[in-house]
Design a protein around this motif. Structure first.
Motif, short mmCIF file in Angstrom:
data_model
loop_
_atom_site.label_atom_id
_atom_site.label_comp_id
_atom_site.label_asym_id
_atom_site.label_seq_id
_atom_site.Cartn_x
_atom_site.Cartn_y
_atom_site.Cartn_z
N GLN A 1 21.23 -4.67 -10.00
CA GLN A 1 20.17 -4.28 -9.07
C GLN A 1 20.18 -5.15 -7.82
O GLN A 1 20.01 -4.66 -6.70
N GLU A 2 20.43 -6.47 -8.00
CA GLU A 2 20.47 -7.36 -6.85
C GLU A 2 21.69 -7.08 -5.99
O GLU A 2 21.63 -7.17 -4.76
N ARG A 3 22.81 -6.72 -6.62
CA ARG A 3 24.01 -6.40 -5.84
C ARG A 3 23.76 -5.19 -4.94
O ARG A 3 24.15 -5.17 -3.78
N LEU A 4 23.10 -4.16 -5.50
CA LEU A 4 22.80 -2.98 -4.70
C LEU A 4 21.81 -3.31 -3.59
O LEU A 4 21.94 -2.81 -2.46
N HIS A 5 20.84 -4.16 -3.92
CA HIS A 5 19.84 -4.53 -2.92
C HIS A 5 20.48 -5.30 -1.76
O HIS A 5 20.24 -4.99 -0.58
N LEU A 6 21.32 -6.28 -2.06
CA LEU A 6 21.97 -7.07 -1.01
C LEU A 6 22.93 -6.21 -0.19
O LEU A 6 23.10 -6.44 1.02
N LYS A 7 23.55 -5.24 -0.85
CA LYS A 7 24.48 -4.37 -0.13
C LYS A 7 23.76 -3.51 0.90
O LYS A 7 24.34 -3.09 1.90
N SER A 8 22.46 -3.24 0.66
CA SER A 8 21.70 -2.40 1.59
C SER A 8 21.15 -3.18 2.78
O SER A 8 20.62 -2.57 3.71
N LEU A 9 21.23 -4.51 2.74
CA LEU A 9 20.65 -5.33 3.81
C LEU A 9 21.66 -5.48 4.94
O LEU A 9 22.55 -6.34 4.90
N PRO B 1 -0.64 4.92 2.63
CA PRO B 1 0.42 5.70 1.95
C PRO B 1 1.82 5.21 2.29
O PRO B 1 2.72 5.24 1.44
N LEU B 2 2.02 4.78 3.55
CA LEU B 2 3.34 4.28 3.92
C LEU B 2 3.68 3.01 3.16
O LEU B 2 4.82 2.82 2.70
N ALA B 3 2.72 2.10 3.02
CA ALA B 3 2.99 0.80 2.43
C ALA B 3 3.10 0.85 0.91
O ALA B 3 3.76 0.01 0.32
N GLU B 4 2.45 1.83 0.28
CA GLU B 4 2.42 1.86 -1.18
C GLU B 4 3.47 2.78 -1.78
O GLU B 4 3.42 3.08 -2.98
N ARG B 5 4.43 3.24 -0.99
CA ARG B 5 5.52 4.04 -1.56
C ARG B 5 6.39 3.19 -2.46
O ARG B 5 6.68 2.02 -2.14
N PRO B 6 6.81 3.70 -3.61
CA PRO B 6 7.61 2.88 -4.55
C PRO B 6 9.00 2.60 -3.99
O PRO B 6 9.57 3.40 -3.27
N ALA B 7 9.52 1.44 -4.37
CA ALA B 7 10.87 1.03 -3.95
C ALA B 7 11.44 0.09 -4.98
O ALA B 7 10.72 -0.67 -5.62
N ARG B 8 12.76 0.17 -5.17
CA ARG B 8 13.48 -0.73 -6.09
C ARG B 8 12.90 -0.69 -7.50
O ARG B 8 12.80 -1.71 -8.17
N GLY B 9 12.46 0.47 -7.91
CA GLY B 9 12.06 0.63 -9.30
C GLY B 9 10.62 0.31 -9.60
O GLY B 9 10.17 0.48 -10.74
N ASP B 10 9.81 -0.15 -8.64
CA ASP B 10 8.42 -0.49 -8.93
C ASP B 10 7.56 0.78 -8.90
O ASP B 10 7.93 1.80 -8.35
N LEU B 11 6.39 0.68 -9.51
CA LEU B 11 5.47 1.81 -9.56
C LEU B 11 4.53 1.77 -8.36
O LEU B 11 4.31 0.73 -7.75
N THR B 12 3.96 2.95 -8.04
CA THR B 12 3.03 3.04 -6.92
C THR B 12 1.83 2.13 -7.16
O THR B 12 1.20 2.18 -8.22
N GLY B 13 1.48 1.31 -6.16
CA GLY B 13 0.36 0.40 -6.29
C GLY B 13 0.73 -0.98 -6.78
O GLY B 13 -0.08 -1.90 -6.69
N GLU B 14 1.93 -1.13 -7.32
CA GLU B 14 2.35 -2.46 -7.80
C GLU B 14 2.60 -3.41 -6.65
O GLU B 14 2.20 -4.57 -6.68
N VAL B 15 3.30 -2.94 -5.64
CA VAL B 15 3.67 -3.77 -4.49
C VAL B 15 3.31 -3.02 -3.22
O VAL B 15 3.46 -1.80 -3.14
N CYS B 16 2.82 -3.77 -2.24
CA CYS B 16 2.50 -3.19 -0.93
C CYS B 16 3.66 -3.50 0.01
O CYS B 16 3.85 -4.65 0.42
N HIS B 17 4.45 -2.49 0.34
CA HIS B 17 5.69 -2.71 1.11
C HIS B 17 5.41 -2.71 2.61
O HIS B 17 5.67 -1.74 3.31
#
Length: 772
Positions: A491-499, A382-398
């Motif tokens: 979207q990339e600008r917001l992502h880089l700003k969060s790093l 459940p921790l790894a499959e939480r959605p992030a950056r607009g993806d749907l649950t199960g699309e990416v394993c974070h």
């Protein structure tokens, strides 16, 4: 650096030992080799734990070799000192090079008993010394010799593959430069994962991403049969030759993955285990992509202890997988915890239980491990499959895309673009490798900006190590590809700003962004080199031109990153170039005697007013003129591309420097000796050369403006003939101020003589009515 060199030497020793043992055991010197329980071939045996003495003894006897006895013999005698089993008690041998062993012991060795029996046994006999109790190999008696490596001192290598022999050859061929000043501004990992851990995990991610496209197959172990012949060919070839012939290379994704395995220094045993584990993990999961698996967890569940020939290697492998889970899901998660924050303590307890299970008996330990892994799966999925950056649950394993874990893993993948035998060159498959690495962007959360930045960093760091200008040109190309702020998507600008990460530095701790973490070390290194370009680029100017380009590109990117508009920045590109010039000029005259002995002695003589035959200031004027000529012909044409008046800045600075040395001399000189007189024409020639240089570097209408900024030396030229110590000297050019001071001094001396004579003479009357 000395400690790193010692570790490299010890690792090379261990690799050579394994190669020789493998050669002996694979040859015909021994009639029969009996494998230990659980081992099928020599590849399943840890040769580091095989006693060399026991093997040699079996060869002398011509009998059968039982590797289990050789391993037992090694461990039985690990804690005993080295002994010579020769016949004579007076013989000895050195285990280290005497040149590196330091001074001899200060005390005398213990006496040898008169009656000592030294039998010659069939196998090596190790017994405690009658004088000294049992001592481990790492201990010494008042000796500075290098300590001998033991099994517990250095971690074992998991598998001996052809790549290790190639690494041994590679280390002996290159002489890398120091990169201590070029370090990423990223914090260390709390779990203590090493570069090797990151490299192996990065390869596992690469295999999973390749498996998502259906290109993952398990290779056969039969490839190791001709290992010896392949090894000899590798060790005998030159570094410009290909690793394997073109006809022997496999095509497509299979061949590219094999190339990546060799480039990333992954053993074949680990490769096969990982591939089989990933395929087993995917079985039964219909519609699941391999790159959406929680890779460390799946490998922990699908790879058992029996697949490792060495328990220590298995424990180390398991520890790495657990640490990666902790770093990816708890310490550096891509998604905040929110309601799941309470699960972190339970997560850490389960990790500790899995590690503790290895200390229990096999049956109890396996039960605890299985139950803990099941509970761990319920928490981590459940921790790894939480959605992030607009993806749907199960699309990416974070689990690996949290900053800064993701960029460190991607950095290890990018390092594979360099040739394993010539680190100053890119491998032939560089374009195919970079295309393959794009498949990992989804798992690692890499964007175009992150890719170009990491790749530029890897290339620039490799240039610093190898000094290959071709690598530097590639780094410049990647820096130019880094998009500016307005060229990035929202979207990339917001992502880089969060790093952001918090880093402790020399000026205290503070938040550092992604671009600052990777580009600030490059800027610092380039500024340091250009701040002393007279020393660092004395051999040629082509490299300096590229370093200036790097410094300017990085500077612009960092100015944008700091939200300071380039137009309103207090330090412009021209100001930066002026800083390089002033810093390098100051450093040129601040070197010690070991770097520029002539100039150092001249400056010392000027400061101490020493005489060196010719006056130091006259010699200094010649040295300044030489420096100006080198500046104007070698360095200024490069800097003038960024600052049109760079030549004027350099000339004005050197004019001011020499003027500061000349002024105290002019103010205090009182004697017109030959060396003093030689200063004035030298100073006048230097000033005239500087004025001509400034005139040629600017438009005619601006010459007077630059001239007025200079503080003239004010040397008045006159023709004068004087007598000094009854010797006539013709002074062709001399300062009028010094001449007047000298004349006044001479007049003062004459007046003193007259006054003293008048006081010494006695006057009396000869005739009262006549003249005196």
């Amino acid at each position: 650096m000395e400690e790193e060199s010692a570790v490299e030497l010890l690792q090379r020793y261990r690799r050579d030992r394994r190669i020789l043992l493998d050669f002996i055991l694979s040859g015909s010197l021994i009639k029969k080799v009996v494998m230990p329980p659980g081992a099928v071939t020599l590849d399943d045996v840890d040769l580091d734990q095989v006693s060399i003495d026991y093997v040699l003894s079996c060869i002398k006897k011509g009998g059968m070799l039982e590797l289990s006895e050789a391993i037992r013999d090694y461990h039985d005698h690990t804690g005993l000192p080295q002994m010579n089993s020769g016949d004579s008690a007076g013989e000895f041998f050195l285990v280290t090079n005497p040149e590196f062993s330091g001074s001899p012991p200060r005390r005398a060795p213990p006496p040898i008993p008169d009656s000592i029996s030294m039998p010659t046994p069939s196998a090596p006999v190790f017994a405690p010394s009658p004088v000294v109790p049992t001592v481990s190999r790492s201990e010494c008696f008042d000796s500075t010799q290098v300590q001998e490596l033991t099994v517990d001192d250095i971690e074992d290598f998991e598998d001996d593959d052809d790549l290790e022999e190639v690494n041994s050859l590679k280390i002996s061929r290159r002489n890398p430069n120091d990169v201590g000043d070029l370090m990423l501004k990223l914090p260390s990992f709390a779990t203590g994962i090493t570069d090797d851990d990151l490299r192996e995990t990065a390869y596992e991610i690469l295999l999973a991403c390749a498996g998502a496209s259906g290109g993952l197959i398990v290779p056969s172990k039969e490839k190791k049969k001709d290992k010896r012949s392949k090894l000899m060919k590798k060790l005998g070839r030159s570094k410009n030759e290909n690793i394997v012939a073109q006809s022997q290379k496999e095509s497509g994704l299979v061949g590219l993955l094999e190339t990546m395995r060799v480039q990333m220094e992954i053993s074949e045993a680990m490769d096969i285990r990982t591939r089989q584990g990933l395929l087993n993990a995917l079985s039964g999961k219909v519609g699941k992509r391999m790159d959406t698996l929680l890779i460390p967890l799946e490998l922990l569940c699908c790879i058992s202890r029996t697949e490792f020939s060495d328990k220590k290697a298995y424990i180390r492998w398991q520890k790495r997988q657990l640490n990666m889970l902790a770093e990816g899901l708890v310490n550096h998660p891509a998604v905040g915890f929110g309601e799941s924050g309470c699960k972190t303590s339970e997560f850490r307890i389960l990790l500790a239980k899995i590690e503790e299970s290895e200390a229990f008996p096999p049956s109890a330990g396996e039960v605890q491990r299985t139950e803990s892994l099941k509970s761990l799966r319920d928490i981590t999925i459940p921790l790894a499959e939480r959605p992030a950056r607009g993806d749907l649950t199960g699309e990416v394993c974070h689990w690996a895309d949290g900053y800064h874990l993701n960029v460190r893993l991607y950095e290890k993948l990018l390092v594979s673009v360099f040739d394993v035998l010539d680190e100053g060159k890119l491998t032939e498959e560089v374009e195919e490798i970079l295309e393959l690495l794009k498949s990992t962007w989804r798992v690692l959360g890499i964007t175009e900006t992150i890719h170009y930045t990491c790749y530029a960093w890897i290339l620039f760091r490799q240039y610093v190590i190898t000094s290959e200008q071709g690598i530097l040109r590639h780094a410049i190309d990647q820096l130019k590809k880094i998009p500016l702020k307005e060229q990035r998507g929202p979207q990339e600008r917001l992502h880089l700003k969060s790093l952001h990460v918090r880093v402790d530095g020399e000026e205290g701790s503070g938040d550092v962004s992604f671009l600052q973490s990777f580009l600030s070390p490059i800027q610092k290194w380039a500024d340091k080199q250009l701040g002393d370009y007279h020393l660092n680029f004395a051999e040629g100017s082509m490299v300096m031109e590229d370093i200036v380009t790097v410094a300017m590109i990085v500077r612009r990117l960092l100015l944008e990153e700091s939200d300071i508009p380039v137009q309103s920045s207090t330090v412009s590109d021209r100001d930066q170039i002026e800083f390089y010039i002033s810093s390098s000029v100051k450093n040129s005259f601040a070197r010690d005697e070991t770097q520029i002995p002539v100039l150092f002695k001249i400056l010392q003589a000027v400061d101490k007013s020493d005489t060196m035959g010719e006056h130091p200031l006259a010699l200094l004027a010649e040295e300044v003129k030489k420096l100006l000529k080198k500046d104007s012909t070698m360095f200024m044409p490069i800097l003038c591309w960024r600052h049109p008046h760079a030549t004027i800045v350099s000339a004005s600075l050197l004019h001011k420097f020499y003027g500061n040395k000349l002024k105290p001399f002019v103010d205090t000189a009182e004697h017109l000796t030959e060396d003093v007189v030689s200063v004035f024409p030298a100073a006048d020639n230097l000033e005239q050369y500087i004025l001509d240089l400034i005139k040629s570097a600017c438009e005619s209408e601006n010459v007077e403006i630059h001239f007025r900024k200079l503080n003239p030396y004010q040397i008045i030229l006159k023709e004068l003939s004087v007598n000094i110590d009854r010797k006539k000297i013709l002074i062709e050019s001399v300062s009028g101020t010094v001449v007047m001071r000298w004349i006044n001094a001479q007049l003062g001396r004459i007046a003193g003589w007259v006054e003293r004579t008048l006081q010494q003479e006695a006057w009396y009357v000869v005739n009262e009515h006549g003249p005196l």
